[in-house]
Scaffold this motif. Structure first.
Motif, PDB file in Angstrom:
ATOM      1  N   HIS A 180      22.209  10.937 -55.046  1.00  0.00           N
ATOM      2  CA  HIS A 180      23.006  11.931 -55.602  1.00  0.00           C
ATOM      3  C   HIS A 180      24.066  11.091 -56.598  1.00  0.00           C
ATOM      4  O   HIS A 180      24.288   9.716 -56.459  1.00  0.00           O
ATOM      5  N   GLU A 206      25.012   7.549 -53.021  1.00  0.00           N
ATOM      6  CA  GLU A 206      24.904   8.152 -51.882  1.00  0.00           C
ATOM      7  C   GLU A 206      23.470   8.904 -52.146  1.00  0.00           C
ATOM      8  O   GLU A 206      23.088   9.292 -53.100  1.00  0.00           O
ATOM      9  N   TYR A 207      22.671   9.108 -50.719  1.00  0.00           N
ATOM     10  CA  TYR A 207      21.281   9.583 -51.003  1.00  0.00           C
ATOM     11  C   TYR A 207      21.103  11.194 -50.625  1.00  0.00           C
ATOM     12  O   TYR A 207      21.947  11.399 -49.467  1.00  0.00           O
ATOM     13  N   GLU A 208      20.773  11.774 -51.291  1.00  0.00           N
ATOM     14  CA  GLU A 208      20.453  13.084 -50.832  1.00  0.00           C
ATOM     15  C   GLU A 208      19.349  13.194 -50.015  1.00  0.00           C
ATOM     16  O   GLU A 208      19.326  14.065 -48.829  1.00  0.00           O
ATOM     17  N   TRP A 209      18.315  12.392 -50.204  1.00  0.00           N
ATOM     18  CA  TRP A 209      17.171  12.158 -49.311  1.00  0.00           C
ATOM     19  C   TRP A 209      16.712  10.981 -49.263  1.00  0.00           C
ATOM     20  O   TRP A 209      16.295  10.495 -50.622  1.00  0.00           O
ATOM     21  N   VAL A 210      16.191  10.165 -48.607  1.00  0.00           N
ATOM     22  CA  VAL A 210      15.547   8.994 -48.280  1.00  0.00           C
ATOM     23  C   VAL A 210      14.282   9.012 -47.492  1.00  0.00           C
ATOM     24  O   VAL A 210      14.474   9.757 -46.396  1.00  0.00           O
TER      25      VAL A 210
END
Lengths: 357, 484
Positions: free
Chosen positions: A330, A339-343
């Motif tokens: 993100h 910040e990750y939306e998907w990892v």
């Protein structure tokens, strides 16, 4: 050895069968197991014999089934009836785990979200995409070659030398110069192995693993692309995450393709791997061979009526590679505070039938 | 062999959670015991619009006439009814009515639960804090209808920080102190009564390599309900720090958690467990007394966690974030109870603790206070052992008992559960409580005649507050002895 075994099998078939039969009845009596598995036999020769027999039986049955099906089909053809329905083979894709995040065409929230997201200005043709391509710090050999190919594929893309700048500085610079995306080609051991796509000014950052790279010059009979704006084919981006990644990729290309250029760029998603291909196509009227033969016999004069059917022929040009998403962040590139939306996490890989895109 | 990934929701207890997302939607998720405890979205309020992105939300979770405050990206603050989503009051944050600048978003919002004595029953007090540190305290009168929405008297405004960005803002349980922290802002505590800063933290010293990590707090929470001196803050450099105002200005304890910034910190009711969520979707519980990891909440959660909420009664927490899932976890087993896909990036989650399993949501009309008063007197007398929160629940059931006879059973179950959770401590507490209650009953009788329009829950709360404050002073004494 196979032959030997066969011979032996033929010889010892009868007594083997008798033995297994007796065993089976014993087991049936005790009620423990209904069937004797070949793996339960300790003697290897006996085991292999039994196994070969079972395999043979299966093969015979399969052939029988196939013949029966063929006969049915041919009969239906003769009688002019409806053909029996073709069975669809079970593949990993069509038995994938049910996913509630798959986009539905009647989802109004999805469209509202699309209108509000970072790519809507490009995808609604309010703003032309402008791409900055750069590399990792040290690159050589195949890296520059890939970049050369990429520039040929993506219109309005510029290559900037990386120098010793931080990526965050480059993002800032690109923001000031009103670029809409940044692509970073990462090479390791002189082989491109990762692709970073950053949406600007505050779009997401996608990190892809890059594999199976074949450059244009290594493709046999490759075509040379023109400078027309290509068409874009996006396949199978079904889930919400896939949709978002698809839109990110889509925002790299201009949304008004020039169809006279007959260039097409494909991003095909299959089992979470995104396959990139770049083709030129042409529509040709292919004449039927029977017609040809007849015409040659008569005369080749009248060509007023178009004969045969129209087929499309493809010529591959440009690079060929496969991408796999490792993370979607993100905001712009920020490894420390991002910040990750998907990892991708290792505990996600517990099933072969679970896909995220 | 394919493995099923459907969540084995082995009975999520009946609860109601509200989630807020980036498109400004408020979604209500409920689980009911009849449907096998599967969480479902039952209501959606608002129209999708990215300028209405919810930045902060706060709920006054009382039984009668609950209120929900929502701060939006365009600078508007709305007071909603958490029961049916009606907008009660809507006003702009900045009183000059000029266009809110893009950078100065609201980061913190708190709706006060207690009421000032001089204010009428229909008013409420709000604390807002923007990214630049402009904090304002205002009270608003809720009109009968939306038409005559009157903004209040001028809010009292002060600035928390000169430079930097405030990223987290919390008000303690007694609502006397507020905690601020952010990028370039050390955590500091303000007294809300006098609007003065009473304490500022000191950044930890350089490490062994002489590298100073810049101050960047991303989340903070007060540790226990009855003590405003201890609080936990999470930093952008994936560090969790425990501060104790009475001990020192530097953190008493700090430990690292994974490798992405800590995005959400929430305390447990017992005051020594905290729940931490970070930027890559890891959720864990820590024992803050020792700084030891109790365990991680494992599920296929892959998006940054923006908010964690602890249910006030049930042993359940909820987390939500950028992966658009609302997940409900069990505290003891740390198992996923339920996960709901809510389609948008979520920013906040709040539990509605007064959710009744049987009744249909939306048809709950706030009962007139007079009825409540009549009912809860006898119940109060014979209900001594249950903790106060549960007791409130109990009252509710007894009230609705007349309407629906079958209600008693799930309530009882829940109660027993919560007691089982408390274990030995509950017995001790209950003994204490008995004493406190006796004294309180005397007080209560006297007050009754005076405070007619005030509701009973308020009073019990006030009583418990007294108790808490007593406890707090005791504790603080003990700590002062420890100090060098």
């Amino acid at each position: 050895m196979g032959k030997k075994r066969k011979d032996r099998e033929v010889q010892s078939d009868d007594d083997d069968a008798a033995k297994t039969r007796t065993k089976r009845t014993d087991i049936d009596k005790s009620g423990a197991k209904p069937q004797l598995l070949p793996s339960m036999i300790k003697n290897k020769e006996k085991r292999s014999a039994v196994y070969a027999k079972i395999k043979h039986e299966k093969k015979v049955e399969k052939r029988k089934n196939a013949k029966a099906r063929e006969a049915l089909e041919s009969r239906a053809l003769e009688l002019g009836e409806e053909l029996p329905p073709k069975k669809v083979p079970r593949t990993i894709e069509n038995t994938r785990e049910a996913d509630e995040t798959v986009c539905k065409p009647d989802d109004e929230e999805l469209f509202a979200g699309n209108d509000a997201d970072e790519f809507s200005s490009i995808l609604n043709r309010e703003q032309p995409p402008k791409i900055l391509i750069t590399t990792c710090r040290f690159h050589s050999t195949r890296g520059p070659a890939l970049i050369k190919d990429l520039i040929a594929v993506i219109p309005n893309a510029e290559y900037y030398k990386r120098g010793t700048y931080d990526l965050k500085k480059i993002v800032e610079y690109a923001n000031n110069k009103e670029f809409t995306s940044v692509i970073v080609v990462h090479t390791s051991r002189r082989e491109p192995d990762a692709l970073l796509v950053i949406g600007l000014p505050n779009g997401p950052t996608a990190h892809f693993k890059l594999s199976n790279l074949v450059l244009r010059k290594d493709i046999k009979n490759h075509g040379n692309p023109t400078s027309h704006k290509p068409e874009l084919v996006m396949n199978n981006f079904t889930t919400r995450l896939g949709h978002r990644v698809g839109r990110l990729i889509q925002s790299l290309f201009p949304q008004d393709p020039e169809f006279c250029g007959r260039r097409v760029v494909t991003f095909h998603n299959q089992r979470d791997f995104i396959f990139f291909r770049h083709h030129r196509y042409i529509f040709e009227t292919k004449e039927n061979k029977q017609h040809d033969a007849k015409e040659k016999n008569k005369d080749t004069g009248d060509e007023k009526t178009p004969k045969g059917k129209v087929i499309a022929r493809l010529q591959e040009c440009g690079p060929r590679f496969t991408l796999k998403l490792t993370s979607l962040q993100h905001g712009t590139f920020d490894t420390k505070g991002g910040e990750y939306e998907w990892v991708h996490k290792p505990e996600m890989d517990t099933s072969r039938r679970r896909f995220f895109l | 062999m394919p493995r099923a990934t459907t969540v084995e929701s082995d009975g999520c207890p009946p609860l109601r959670a509200l989630t807020f997302d980036v498109l400004g939607l408020v979604k209500v998720t409920e689980t009911r015991s009849q449907q096998g405890g599967v969480a479902k979205v039952v209501e959606r309020w608002g129209e999708p619009d990215s300028s209405l992105c919810v930045l902060a939300a706060s709920m006054n979770d009382r039984k009668i006439d609950p209120l929900l405050a929502v701060a939006r990206k365009n600078g508007a603050i709305e007071l909603l009814s958490p029961i049916n989503g009606d907008v009660r009051v809507s006003f702009s944050n900045n009183n000059q009515a000029d266009v809110q600048s893009q950078e100065d978003n609201i980061v913190g919002l708190h709706l006060f639960k207690k009421r000032t004595p001089e204010s009428s029953s229909r008013s409420c007090t709000l604390l807002t804090c923007t990214m630049k540190g402009v904090t304002s305290l205002r009270s608003t009168v809720i009109p009968k209808s939306l038409g005559d929405s009157t903004c209040d008297d001028t809010p009292t405004t002060w600035n928390v920080c000169a430079a930097g960005n405030v990223l987290c803002c919390k008000v303690d349980e007694n609502e006397n102190y507020a905690l601020y922290g952010g990028k370039g802002v050390e955590v500091n505590i303000w007294d809300l009564a006098t609007h003065t800063k009473i304490w500022t933290a000191k950044s930890p010293p350089k490490n062994s390599l002489g590298i100073f990590t810049p101050t960047w707090f991303t989340s903070a929470t007060f540790l226990s309900k009855d003590d405003h001196r201890k609080f936990v803050a999470g930093t952008n450099s994936h560090q969790v720090r425990l501060y104790d105002m009475s001990a020192q200005r530097r953190p008493v304890m700090s430990f690292d958690f994974r490798e992405t910034p800590i995005k959400a910190v929430t305390e447990d009711l017992d005051g020594n467990t905290i729940y931490i969520g970070n930027g890559s979707g890891d959720l864990a519980s820590f024992d803050i007394r020792t700084g030891k990891l109790l365990g991680c909440f494992l599920g296929k959660c892959s998006g940054s966690i923006r908010s964690i909420a602890r249910h006030p009664d049930l042993p359940v927490i909820a987390s939500c974030g950028l992966d658009s899932y609302l997940r409900i976890w069990d505290i003891q087993s740390r198992q996923l109870l339920s996960a709901v896909f809510l389609k948008q990036h979520l920013t906040n989650v709040i539990f509605d603790s007064h959710f009744n399993d049987e009744e249909v949501a939306g048809s709950v009309a706030p009962l007139p206070p007079s009825e409540v008063k009549n009912d809860d007197e006898p119940v109060d007398g014979n209900e001594e052992e249950s903790p106060p929160v549960v007791k409130r629940k109990k009252k509710k059931t007894s009230k609705s008992h007349a309407v629906d006879g079958d209600e008693e059973e799930p309530r009882k179950k829940k109660k027993s559960k919560s007691q089982a959770v408390d274990g030995d401590d509950a017995e001790l507490l209950s003994a204490k409580r008995k004493k406190a209650k006796k004294s309180r009953n005397v007080d209560g009788d006297e007050e009754e005649s005076v405070l007619v329009e005030h509701e009973k829950p308020e009073k019990t709360k006030a009583g418990s507050k007294d108790r808490k404050s007593k406890k707090g002073t005791k504790k603080s004494k003990g700590e002062r002895i420890d100090e060098p």
